[in-house]
Design a protein around this motif. Sequence first.
Motif, short mmCIF file in Angstrom:
data_model
loop_
_atom_site.label_atom_id
_atom_site.label_comp_id
_atom_site.label_asym_id
_atom_site.label_seq_id
_atom_site.Cartn_x
_atom_site.Cartn_y
_atom_site.Cartn_z
N GLN A 19 0.82 -1.05 0.05
CA GLN A 19 0.06 -0.02 0.18
C GLN A 19 0.91 1.40 -0.03
O GLN A 19 0.28 2.34 -0.06
N GLY A 20 2.25 1.03 0.06
CA GLY A 20 3.02 2.09 0.28
C GLY A 20 3.11 2.76 1.50
O GLY A 20 3.70 4.03 1.47
N ARG A 21 2.77 2.33 2.51
CA ARG A 21 2.81 2.82 3.90
C ARG A 21 4.10 2.58 4.41
O ARG A 21 4.14 1.53 5.34
N THR A 22 5.17 3.05 3.92
CA THR A 22 6.50 2.84 4.25
C THR A 22 7.28 3.95 4.47
O THR A 22 6.81 5.37 3.99
N VAL A 23 8.31 3.88 5.32
CA VAL A 23 9.61 4.97 5.50
C VAL A 23 10.67 4.17 4.99
O VAL A 23 11.03 3.13 5.59
N LEU A 24 11.16 4.87 4.01
CA LEU A 24 12.39 4.28 3.33
C LEU A 24 13.61 4.86 3.65
O LEU A 24 14.47 5.49 3.12
N ASP A 25 14.00 4.66 5.03
CA ASP A 25 15.08 5.14 5.92
C ASP A 25 16.36 4.27 5.80
O ASP A 25 16.29 3.25 5.37
N ASP A 26 17.33 4.77 6.66
CA ASP A 26 18.62 3.96 6.64
C ASP A 26 18.35 3.51 8.15
O ASP A 26 17.96 3.95 9.14
N ARG A 27 19.21 2.12 8.29
CA ARG A 27 19.24 1.39 9.65
C ARG A 27 19.51 2.07 10.63
O ARG A 27 18.68 1.95 11.90
N ASP A 28 20.31 3.13 10.91
CA ASP A 28 20.75 3.68 12.09
C ASP A 28 19.71 4.71 12.63
O ASP A 28 19.84 5.35 13.68
N GLU A 29 18.47 4.81 11.70
CA GLU A 29 17.64 5.83 12.05
C GLU A 29 16.48 5.08 12.98
O GLU A 29 15.94 5.94 13.67
N TRP A 30 16.55 3.95 13.30
CA TRP A 30 15.57 3.17 14.20
C TRP A 30 15.59 3.78 15.54
O TRP A 30 14.49 4.10 15.86
N SER A 31 16.62 4.24 16.15
CA SER A 31 16.57 4.47 17.43
C SER A 31 15.91 5.96 17.53
O SER A 31 15.30 6.07 18.76
N GLU A 32 15.59 6.59 16.54
CA GLU A 32 15.12 7.94 16.57
C GLU A 32 13.58 7.48 15.80
O GLU A 32 12.54 8.35 16.35
N HIS A 33 13.27 6.54 15.22
CA HIS A 33 11.95 6.49 14.67
C HIS A 33 11.28 5.17 15.41
O HIS A 33 9.75 5.33 15.36
N ARG A 34 11.94 4.49 16.11
CA ARG A 34 11.06 3.45 17.01
C ARG A 34 10.17 4.02 17.97
O ARG A 34 10.50 4.98 18.72
N PRO A 35 8.88 3.49 18.18
CA PRO A 35 8.04 4.07 19.08
C PRO A 35 8.57 4.04 20.46
O PRO A 35 9.12 3.10 20.80
N SER A 36 8.20 5.07 21.19
CA SER A 36 8.58 5.29 22.32
C SER A 36 7.38 4.32 23.33
O SER A 36 6.69 4.06 22.93
N ALA A 37 8.02 4.12 24.47
CA ALA A 37 7.26 3.28 25.68
C ALA A 37 5.92 4.11 25.78
O ALA A 37 4.91 3.39 25.92
N ALA A 38 5.93 5.26 25.81
CA ALA A 38 4.53 6.09 26.07
C ALA A 38 3.72 5.92 24.52
O ALA A 38 2.60 5.78 25.05
N ASP A 39 4.51 6.04 23.28
CA ASP A 39 3.76 5.78 22.14
C ASP A 39 3.12 4.22 22.37
O ASP A 39 1.94 4.25 21.94
#
Length: 120
Positions: A19-39
């Motif tokens: 469906q194109g519901r993607t973010v085509l980012d780089d591996r090292d960005e996961w620490s910033e993009h990963r949902p927080s515990a609050a999320d």
Amino acid sequence: MTVKLNARAFDHAKKLTEQGRTVLDDRDEWSEHRPSAADENAYLEKHGFNEYARWYLGIDDEMGEETKGRYKFPYGDFERVHRCGVLSAKVRAGQQKYADIENAAEHLHGLLDAKRAGNR
């Protein structure tokens, strides 16, 4: 600990990717993009564990069904599949020798990279 592939989550990730519901980012960005515990908690409160589980490629069947600890290898932000999340899941699954999860993440990685190549 017995962690196995969450087939529902894998299917969900493939569908979102189609469906194109993607973010085509780089591996090292996961620490910033990963949902927080609050999320995570906010999503759980609104949608429950059945929907929450669809965002994790692994299930630890030794953990209770309605515990966050049951769900391993997140790949998205509860809206979109993140390439960085898929890559992180693939690497961690390989390190921990969960071949079924590693293979599923590799498949998703291929789908995402095909989309990424098409966007250039």
